[in-house]
Design a protein around this motif. Structure first.
Motif, mmCIF file in Angstrom:
data_model
loop_
_atom_site.group_PDB
_atom_site.id
_atom_site.type_symbol
_atom_site.label_atom_id
_atom_site.label_comp_id
_atom_site.label_asym_id
_atom_site.label_seq_id
_atom_site.Cartn_x
_atom_site.Cartn_y
_atom_site.Cartn_z
ATOM 1 N N ILE A 65 12.947 5.905 -3.617
ATOM 2 C CA ILE A 65 11.565 5.669 -4.264
ATOM 3 C C ILE A 65 11.858 5.122 -5.670
ATOM 4 O O ILE A 65 10.944 4.884 -6.321
ATOM 5 N N THR A 66 13.134 5.078 -6.276
ATOM 6 C CA THR A 66 13.273 4.355 -7.522
ATOM 7 C C THR A 66 13.132 2.797 -7.412
ATOM 8 O O THR A 66 12.848 2.396 -8.444
ATOM 9 N N ASP A 67 13.072 2.271 -6.283
ATOM 10 C CA ASP A 67 12.775 0.991 -6.119
ATOM 11 C C ASP A 67 11.253 0.905 -5.750
ATOM 12 O O ASP A 67 10.939 1.289 -4.666
ATOM 13 N N GLN A 68 10.584 0.178 -6.469
ATOM 14 C CA GLN A 68 9.019 0.014 -6.162
ATOM 15 C C GLN A 68 8.753 -0.291 -5.054
ATOM 16 O O GLN A 68 7.815 0.088 -4.236
ATOM 17 N N GLN A 69 9.367 -1.483 -4.553
ATOM 18 C CA GLN A 69 8.961 -2.096 -3.386
ATOM 19 C C GLN A 69 9.341 -1.392 -2.128
ATOM 20 O O GLN A 69 8.478 -1.047 -1.081
ATOM 21 N N GLN A 70 10.299 -0.437 -2.097
ATOM 22 C CA GLN A 70 10.787 0.464 -1.232
ATOM 23 C C GLN A 70 9.655 1.642 -1.041
ATOM 24 O O GLN A 70 9.308 2.111 0.034
ATOM 25 N N ALA A 71 9.428 2.018 -2.244
ATOM 26 C CA ALA A 71 8.250 3.122 -2.233
ATOM 27 C C ALA A 71 7.109 2.598 -1.771
ATOM 28 O O ALA A 71 6.254 3.381 -0.694
ATOM 29 N N GLU A 72 6.648 1.616 -1.901
ATOM 30 C CA GLU A 72 5.198 0.901 -1.359
ATOM 31 C C GLU A 72 5.284 0.593 -0.040
ATOM 32 O O GLU A 72 4.610 0.960 0.807
ATOM 33 N N LYS A 73 6.630 0.243 0.418
ATOM 34 C CA LYS A 73 6.796 0.151 1.729
ATOM 35 C C LYS A 73 6.609 1.385 2.629
ATOM 36 O O LYS A 73 6.182 1.343 3.918
ATOM 37 N N ALA A 74 7.413 2.426 2.190
ATOM 38 C CA ALA A 74 7.399 3.782 2.685
ATOM 39 C C ALA A 74 6.125 4.324 3.005
ATOM 40 O O ALA A 74 5.663 4.738 3.972
ATOM 41 N N VAL A 75 5.252 4.162 1.767
ATOM 42 C CA VAL A 75 3.759 4.721 1.888
ATOM 43 C C VAL A 75 3.112 4.106 3.044
ATOM 44 O O VAL A 75 2.299 4.447 3.888
ATOM 45 N N SER A 76 3.119 2.737 2.952
ATOM 46 C CA SER A 76 2.331 1.642 3.704
ATOM 47 C C SER A 76 2.893 1.990 5.504
ATOM 48 O O SER A 76 1.937 2.147 6.154
ATOM 49 N N ARG A 77 4.153 2.348 5.425
ATOM 50 C CA ARG A 77 4.514 2.569 6.906
ATOM 51 C C ARG A 77 3.959 3.986 7.358
ATOM 52 O O ARG A 77 3.620 4.202 8.539
ATOM 53 N N VAL A 78 3.821 4.962 6.522
ATOM 54 C CA VAL A 78 3.244 6.308 6.895
ATOM 55 C C VAL A 78 1.787 6.052 7.434
ATOM 56 O O VAL A 78 1.709 6.535 8.522
ATOM 57 N N VAL A 79 1.007 5.312 6.589
ATOM 58 C CA VAL A 79 -0.197 4.991 7.022
ATOM 59 C C VAL A 79 -0.381 4.270 8.232
ATOM 60 O O VAL A 79 -1.279 4.738 9.283
ATOM 61 N N THR A 80 0.633 3.325 8.607
ATOM 62 C CA THR A 80 0.402 2.398 9.937
ATOM 63 C C THR A 80 0.790 3.177 10.913
ATOM 64 O O THR A 80 0.150 3.047 12.094
ATOM 65 N N GLU A 81 2.013 3.887 11.082
ATOM 66 C CA GLU A 81 2.470 4.714 12.057
ATOM 67 C C GLU A 81 1.609 5.819 12.094
ATOM 68 O O GLU A 81 1.503 6.514 13.627
ATOM 69 N N LEU A 82 0.987 6.820 11.178
ATOM 70 C CA LEU A 82 0.468 7.994 11.422
ATOM 71 C C LEU A 82 -1.189 7.775 11.485
ATOM 72 O O LEU A 82 -1.800 8.921 11.619
ATOM 73 N N GLY A 83 -1.737 6.827 10.785
ATOM 74 C CA GLY A 83 -2.901 6.427 10.772
ATOM 75 C C GLY A 83 -3.694 6.630 9.616
ATOM 76 O O GLY A 83 -4.895 6.348 9.391
ATOM 77 N N ARG A 84 -3.285 7.570 8.822
ATOM 78 C CA ARG A 84 -3.884 8.039 7.461
ATOM 79 C C ARG A 84 -2.983 8.692 6.411
ATOM 80 O O ARG A 84 -1.901 8.907 7.036
ATOM 81 N N LEU A 85 -3.392 9.215 5.483
ATOM 82 C CA LEU A 85 -2.613 9.778 4.440
ATOM 83 C C LEU A 85 -3.578 10.760 3.706
ATOM 84 O O LEU A 85 -4.379 10.536 2.816
#
Length: 254
Positions: A65-85
């Motif tokens: 998460i100290t890498d901004q792009q990784q943090a953003e992709k991680a959050v995006s993946r959660v929403v894509t795969e689990l549907g919401r946050l």
């Protein structure tokens, strides 16, 4: 009986051990699908397996998460795969303590990167999704919980930069709380005292021994105690906002 977080999705950072792992299991037990975010994939897979074995849903998200792009992709993946946050628990953190005069500036940089920048990157990526969740959730609310420390309230010798990061987390949390109040996203901070986790294992030998001496007669908190605090906060009815929770070990004076 209906579980209080049924149909919601929670993201927990620093989920590979300690407070993060305990919190993920606690939120899952309340019915939330949980996204487990950390760098140690093997630990995450083990935790995910345990959650699934108990009938829960868990998504492993390996990221720095100290890498901004990784943090953003991680959050995006959660929403894509689990549907919401619906819930975010910013738990990832480091604690290196030493006198300022001979402390490692590399340790300082690491704490600033994880405790501050990582938290900011995840929060910035997550807030739009939390706002959306608050609009369409049957519960009528979404939650962001930041795990701080008693070090965000009490400054002590040899913890100056750790204090800096945790005071910063507390101030950021309160300002963000005021921003998001009208939009039904609750923002809370939990300040744990001395918890029996691997956090102290990161300390150099002399400092670690001093900490162990200070706490040897104390019954330290367990990770599950802090998970209980988070669980309490995020399961309240939307009319209730627990903005701050200080949780110390019974014998802790600071």
């Amino acid at each position: 009986m209906t579980k209080r977080l049924e149909g919601t999705v929670a993201l927990v950072t620093g989920a590979s051990s300690g407070i993060g792992a305990a919190t993920a299991r606690s939120l899952s037990a309340e019915g939330a699908s949980v996204a487990l975010l950390a760098r140690r994939r093997e630990r995450l897979e083990e935790l995910a397996g345990a959650i699934r074995a108990d009938g829960g849903t868990a998504l492993v998200v390996e990221a720095d998460i100290t890498d901004q792009q990784q943090a953003e992709k991680a959050v995006s993946r959660v929403v894509t795969e689990l549907g919401r946050l619906d819930t975010v628990v910013n738990n990832a953190g480091l604690m290196y303590i030493a006198p300022v005069a001979d402390a490692s500036t590399e340790d300082w940089d690491a704490m600033l990167q994880v405790n501050i920048q990582g938290l900011l990157y995840v929060t910035r990526a997550a807030v739009p999704h939390l706002l959306k969740a608050a609009e369409d959730s049957p519960r009528g609310v979404a939650d962001l919980v930041n795990i701080s420390s008693t070090a965000g309230r009490v400054a002590r010798p040899n913890t100056a930069v750790y204090n800096l990061t945790k005071y910063g987390v507390n101030g950021f949390t309160e300002a963000l709380r005021q921003e998001l109040v009208p939009k039904r996203v609750r923002v809370s901070v939990v300040e744990p005292g001395t918890v029996d986790t691997e956090l102290s294992s990161h300390l150099r030998e002399g400092v670690r021994q001093a900490v162990e001496t200070q706490t040897k007669d104390m019954e330290m908190l367990r990770p599950g105690d802090i998970a209980d605090a988070v669980n309490y906060i995020v399961t309240r009815d939307r009319r209730v906002a627990v903005n701050e929770m200080l949780v110390r070990a019974s014998e802790q004076t600071w």
